[in-house]
Design an enzyme around this catalytic site. Structure first.
Site, PDB file in Angstrom:
ATOM      1  N   ASP A 108       9.503  -9.608   2.991  1.00 25.22           N
ATOM      2  CA  ASP A 108       8.400  -8.701   2.649  1.00 25.22           C
ATOM      3  C   ASP A 108       7.387  -9.475   1.822  1.00 25.22           C
ATOM      4  OD1 ASP A 108       7.081  -6.139   2.533  1.00 25.22           O
ATOM      5  OD2 ASP A 108       7.693  -6.026   0.437  1.00 25.22           O
TER       6      ASP A 108
ATOM      7  N   GLU B 218       3.843  -8.996  -0.856  1.00 25.78           N
ATOM      8  CA  GLU B 218       2.867  -8.194  -1.599  1.00 25.78           C
ATOM      9  C   GLU B 218       1.583  -9.022  -1.634  1.00 25.78           C
ATOM     10  OE1 GLU B 218       3.495  -5.195  -2.151  1.00 25.78           O
ATOM     11  OE2 GLU B 218       5.679  -5.224  -1.973  1.00 25.78           O
TER      12      GLU B 218
ATOM     13  N   GLU C 267      -6.356  -0.738  -5.694  1.00 22.42           N
ATOM     14  CA  GLU C 267      -5.466   0.111  -4.909  1.00 22.42           C
ATOM     15  C   GLU C 267      -4.173  -0.628  -4.568  1.00 22.42           C
ATOM     16  OE1 GLU C 267      -7.420   1.779  -1.524  1.00 22.42           O
ATOM     17  OE2 GLU C 267      -8.980   2.754  -2.725  1.00 22.42           O
TER      18      GLU C 267
ATOM     19  N   HIS D 175       1.925  -2.179  -5.957  1.00 24.86           N
ATOM     20  CA  HIS D 175       2.962  -3.144  -6.339  1.00 24.86           C
ATOM     21  C   HIS D 175       3.023  -3.443  -7.832  1.00 24.86           C
ATOM     22  CE1 HIS D 175      -0.361  -5.989  -6.424  1.00 24.86           C
ATOM     23  NE2 HIS D 175      -0.516  -5.956  -5.106  1.00 24.86           N
TER      24      HIS D 175
ATOM     25  N   HIS E 251       6.501  -0.947  -5.131  1.00 25.86           N
ATOM     26  CA  HIS E 251       6.851  -1.943  -4.123  1.00 25.86           C
ATOM     27  C   HIS E 251       7.112  -3.281  -4.797  1.00 25.86           C
ATOM     28  CE1 HIS E 251       5.058   0.173  -0.376  1.00 25.86           C
ATOM     29  NE2 HIS E 251       5.391   1.060  -1.299  1.00 25.86           N
TER      30      HIS E 251
ATOM     31  N   ASP F 265      12.286  -4.732  -1.861  1.00 26.84           N
ATOM     32  CA  ASP F 265      12.063  -4.088  -0.567  1.00 26.84           C
ATOM     33  C   ASP F 265      12.829  -4.806   0.542  1.00 26.84           C
ATOM     34  OD1 ASP F 265      10.452  -2.419  -1.962  1.00 26.84           O
ATOM     35  OD2 ASP F 265       8.594  -2.886  -0.898  1.00 26.84           O
TER      36      ASP F 265
END
Length: 230
Positions: free
Chosen positions: A7, A9, A52, A57, A150, A155
């Site tokens: 994953d 970010e 945003e 995260h 997140h 994750d």
């Protein structure tokens, strides 16, 4: 078979301009976690973090000061994923950023044939949804209570459990366990010797009940199925 659950970010949603700021990976070997991970926070080289995205995260620019840039980690990352399938939720998003970072370094893109998208798997298996990572954790009883925001490594850990459920890994194991258990029961049953009763059980029907039954049978007619099985 090696698979890497991963994953990312990022600073925002546009892989052409935004950058990866966290990358987390979990290694599976034949669908079992090996304990090997790859996890780094990454300096976005001056790219501002969209508010945003930060709300999702929780990673601020101050946390990335002094962290390595992607170019410093690329060789290690390539070695970690070498020869493995790459598994991600909404994989097109994450692979877009991975391949954009590789393109900046002049490295070939990772081919789509190496990528498994768990969101696509979930949509096929559960077409009515919802199929977010949180929703799938709830569906499969996976504890995600510690996921308040997140995070790439967290994750990935959750997605590894979801992925095994999506492909039926635990169900297959349960089937094998059931077969083994049934086999053990059959073997145990073969060792049991059933002796005849020393005396037959006494009749449970009274003479009144026998007479009532005989009278009922007389009303059935000569072709009644009952008469063939007395």
């Amino acid at each position: 078979m090696r698979e890497i659950i991963f994953d990312t970010e990022t600073t925002g949603l546009d892989a052409r301009e935004d950058r990866i700021i966290e990358l987390g990976c979990i290694e599976l070997d034949n669908r079992f976690p090996t304990g090997r991970t790859f996890h780094h926070y990454i300096n976005p080289q001056g790219r501002a973090i969209n508010p945003e995205a930060q709300a999702v995260h929780g990673i601020g620019a101050e946390q990335l000061v002094g962290k390595p840039i992607f170019a410093d980690l690329a060789a290690e990352f390539l070695a970690f994923i070498d020869g493995a399938k790459l598994v991600a939720h909404n994989a097109g998003f994450d692979m877009g950023f991975i391949n954009a970072e590789f393109a900046r370094l002049g490295h070939p893109a990772v081919g789509q044939e190496r990528v498994v998208d768990t969101l696509a798997l979930a949509r096929r298996k559960h077409p009515m949804g919802p199929n977010s990572l949180d929703a799938l954790c709830r569906r499969y009883g996976i504890d995600n209570s510690h996921r308040t925001r997140h995070g790439a490594l967290l994750d990935s850990e959750l997605l590894a459990e979801v992925y095994i459920e999506l492909i039926g890994g635990k169900q297959a194991a349960l089937i094998l366990d059931t077969v083994a258990t049934q086999g053990a029961v059959a073997i145990a049953a073969a060792d049991v010797v059933i002796a005849p009763r020393p005396a037959p059980l006494p009749a449970r029907l009274t003479e009144t009940e026998r007479a009532a039954h005989a009278k009922m049978v007389e009303t059935l007619g000569e072709k009644a199925l009952w008469l063939r099985h007395q």
